[in-house]
Design a protein around this motif. Structure first.
Motif, mmCIF file in Angstrom:
data_model
loop_
_atom_site.group_PDB
_atom_site.id
_atom_site.type_symbol
_atom_site.label_atom_id
_atom_site.label_comp_id
_atom_site.label_asym_id
_atom_site.label_seq_id
_atom_site.Cartn_x
_atom_site.Cartn_y
_atom_site.Cartn_z
ATOM 1 N N ILE A 152 56.227 -40.719 -9.899
ATOM 2 C CA ILE A 152 56.034 -41.273 -8.563
ATOM 3 C C ILE A 152 54.660 -40.882 -8.013
ATOM 4 O O ILE A 152 53.949 -41.691 -7.413
ATOM 5 C CB ILE A 152 57.162 -40.807 -7.620
ATOM 6 N N GLN A 153 54.281 -39.628 -8.239
ATOM 7 C CA GLN A 153 52.959 -39.176 -7.796
ATOM 8 C C GLN A 153 51.846 -39.949 -8.510
ATOM 9 O O GLN A 153 50.846 -40.336 -7.887
ATOM 10 C CB GLN A 153 52.809 -37.683 -8.063
ATOM 11 N N ASP A 154 52.012 -40.185 -9.805
ATOM 12 C CA ASP A 154 51.022 -40.948 -10.555
ATOM 13 C C ASP A 154 50.964 -42.394 -10.061
ATOM 14 O O ASP A 154 49.885 -42.997 -10.001
ATOM 15 C CB ASP A 154 51.359 -40.928 -12.047
ATOM 16 N N GLY A 155 52.137 -42.950 -9.709
ATOM 17 C CA GLY A 155 52.164 -44.295 -9.144
ATOM 18 C C GLY A 155 51.405 -44.365 -7.834
ATOM 19 O O GLY A 155 50.679 -45.333 -7.567
ATOM 20 N N LEU A 156 51.549 -43.321 -7.020
ATOM 21 C CA LEU A 156 50.808 -43.256 -5.755
ATOM 22 C C LEU A 156 49.303 -43.181 -6.021
ATOM 23 O O LEU A 156 48.512 -43.821 -5.318
ATOM 24 C CB LEU A 156 51.267 -42.044 -4.950
ATOM 25 N N ASP A 157 48.908 -42.428 -7.031
ATOM 26 C CA ASP A 157 47.489 -42.322 -7.367
ATOM 27 C C ASP A 157 46.917 -43.682 -7.794
ATOM 28 O O ASP A 157 45.797 -44.041 -7.415
ATOM 29 C CB ASP A 157 47.287 -41.300 -8.491
ATOM 30 N N ILE A 158 47.697 -44.420 -8.591
ATOM 31 C CA ILE A 158 47.251 -45.760 -9.005
ATOM 32 C C ILE A 158 47.130 -46.670 -7.794
ATOM 33 O O ILE A 158 46.146 -47.410 -7.644
ATOM 34 C CB ILE A 158 48.224 -46.354 -10.038
ATOM 35 N N PHE A 159 48.107 -46.597 -6.912
ATOM 36 C CA PHE A 159 48.086 -47.432 -5.705
ATOM 37 C C PHE A 159 46.855 -47.138 -4.853
ATOM 38 O O PHE A 159 46.214 -48.048 -4.316
ATOM 39 C CB PHE A 159 49.356 -47.197 -4.894
ATOM 40 N N LYS A 160 46.499 -45.868 -4.742
ATOM 41 C CA LYS A 160 45.357 -45.481 -3.914
ATOM 42 C C LYS A 160 44.047 -46.056 -4.442
ATOM 43 O O LYS A 160 43.106 -46.270 -3.679
ATOM 44 C CB LYS A 160 45.248 -43.954 -3.845
ATOM 45 N N ARG A 161 43.975 -46.298 -5.741
ATOM 46 C CA ARG A 161 42.739 -46.809 -6.323
ATOM 47 C C ARG A 161 42.458 -48.248 -5.875
ATOM 48 O O ARG A 161 41.305 -48.595 -5.615
ATOM 49 C CB ARG A 161 42.802 -46.744 -7.850
ATOM 50 N N GLN A 162 43.500 -49.069 -5.810
ATOM 51 C CA GLN A 162 43.329 -50.454 -5.375
ATOM 52 C C GLN A 162 44.547 -50.868 -4.534
ATOM 53 O O GLN A 162 45.380 -51.663 -4.988
ATOM 54 C CB GLN A 162 43.156 -51.388 -6.566
ATOM 55 N N PRO A 163 44.664 -50.354 -3.326
ATOM 56 C CA PRO A 163 45.847 -50.631 -2.506
ATOM 57 C C PRO A 163 46.011 -52.099 -2.141
ATOM 58 O O PRO A 163 47.138 -52.613 -2.122
ATOM 59 C CB PRO A 163 45.622 -49.764 -1.264
ATOM 60 N N LEU A 164 44.912 -52.796 -1.865
ATOM 61 C CA LEU A 164 45.024 -54.201 -1.470
ATOM 62 C C LEU A 164 45.555 -55.057 -2.615
ATOM 63 O O LEU A 164 46.367 -55.961 -2.401
ATOM 64 C CB LEU A 164 43.666 -54.726 -0.998
ATOM 65 N N ALA A 165 45.098 -54.764 -3.829
ATOM 66 C CA ALA A 165 45.566 -55.522 -4.988
ATOM 67 C C ALA A 165 47.067 -55.344 -5.190
ATOM 68 O O ALA A 165 47.806 -56.313 -5.397
ATOM 69 C CB ALA A 165 44.803 -55.090 -6.237
ATOM 70 N N MET A 166 47.545 -54.105 -5.114
ATOM 71 C CA MET A 166 48.959 -53.855 -5.349
ATOM 72 C C MET A 166 49.829 -54.291 -4.181
ATOM 73 O O MET A 166 50.992 -54.665 -4.363
ATOM 74 C CB MET A 166 49.184 -52.381 -5.675
#
Length: 264
Positions: free
Chosen positions: A15-29
């Protein structure tokens, strides 16, 4: 394909890694979260066939989600044309469609097996005049729901890693289902923590909504507040799919540079 066995805490780490990915491109996700929600809404507007089509499309939607996270990890900016790029491969597309049909068949079979032993109770909830005893019906459907829930856990284990195994590695359907089941069994405790954690997160969002209503806010205002929250949570959930795969099957790529695209 060798599947790693991970510690219990990995469920929260995903879940933490998923949050990190989301933070990189939040608008895309967030865009993908919105589009997925729209697809689900449209599917449920079409009785029966819409829901069946949605179930069959799940492996394809999952594969698109995994590829988006892979691109984000690789430092690629997600552009409109990139979302459907994974489906341009004819072989991968056909294999994922076959996987979707297998998923649909398994879900239908699971529903049948969960309902069949309790048919007498369900039929008894219908009165002789054709009306339905709602209290009796609610009691009658409890056992089928629980039974299907257990069966669906097995189905989910079979299909969880299958889209990536088929789409990225060209593994045959039966083998992909087997590898996915073995990987999920080896990591049943991390997956338990993962599922419980997400359940608690979404429950907390619902409790927050109830609390806001209790404080006097109108349901429309609360819905307006909670909609973006739910979109963000769904986006992070989708982002967390990729870590669940890479942490388990990434052991097959020990020399992979984490800054590069994990799969060619």
């Amino acid at each position: 394909m060798q599947a790693a066995t991970l510690p219990f805490s990995s469920g929260w780490r995903w879940i933490q890694d998923g949050l990190d990915i989301f933070k990189r491109q939040p608008l895309a996700m967030l865009f993908w979260s919105l589009m997925t929600g729209l697809i689900i809404t449209v599917a449920y507007l079409i009785p029966l066939f819409g829901q069946m089509a949605l179930i069959a499309a799940m492996p394809i939607l999952t594969f698109i989600t995994l590829n988006s996270s892979r691109n984000i990890i690789a430092g690629k900016q997600m552009m409109p044309g990139m979302w459907l790029a994974p489906l341009r491969d004819r072989e991968a597309r056909r294999s994922l469609m076959r996987l979707g049909m297998a998923y649909l068949i398994c879900c239908l079979l699971g529903g049948f097996l969960a309902t069949l032993p309790f048919m007498n109770e369900l039929v008894a909830a219908v009165r002789t005049d054709g009306s339905i005893d709602e209290t009796a019906l609610l009691q009658a459907i409890r056992s089928p729901f629980i039974t299907f829930g257990v069966l669906y856990l097995l189905i989910s284990a079979l299909f969880w890693h299958a889209p990536a195994l088929i789409g990225w590695h060209r593994i045959k359907l039966i083998q992909a289902l087997f590898y996915s089941m073995v990987a999920c069994w080896r990591n049943k405790w991390p997956f338990l923590l993962y599922g419980v954690s997400w359940g608690a997160i979404f429950l907390a969002a619902q409790l927050l909504a109830n609390m806001l209503v209790g404080l006097g806010l109108g349901t429309g205002v609360v819905q307006l507040i909670l909609t973006p929250v739910n979109l963000v949570l769904a986006a992070i959930l989708y982002c967390s799919f990729y870590p669940t795969y890479m942490s388990v099957f990434g052991v097959n790529y020990p020399t992979q540079d984490p800054t590069e695209t994990p799969f060619a």
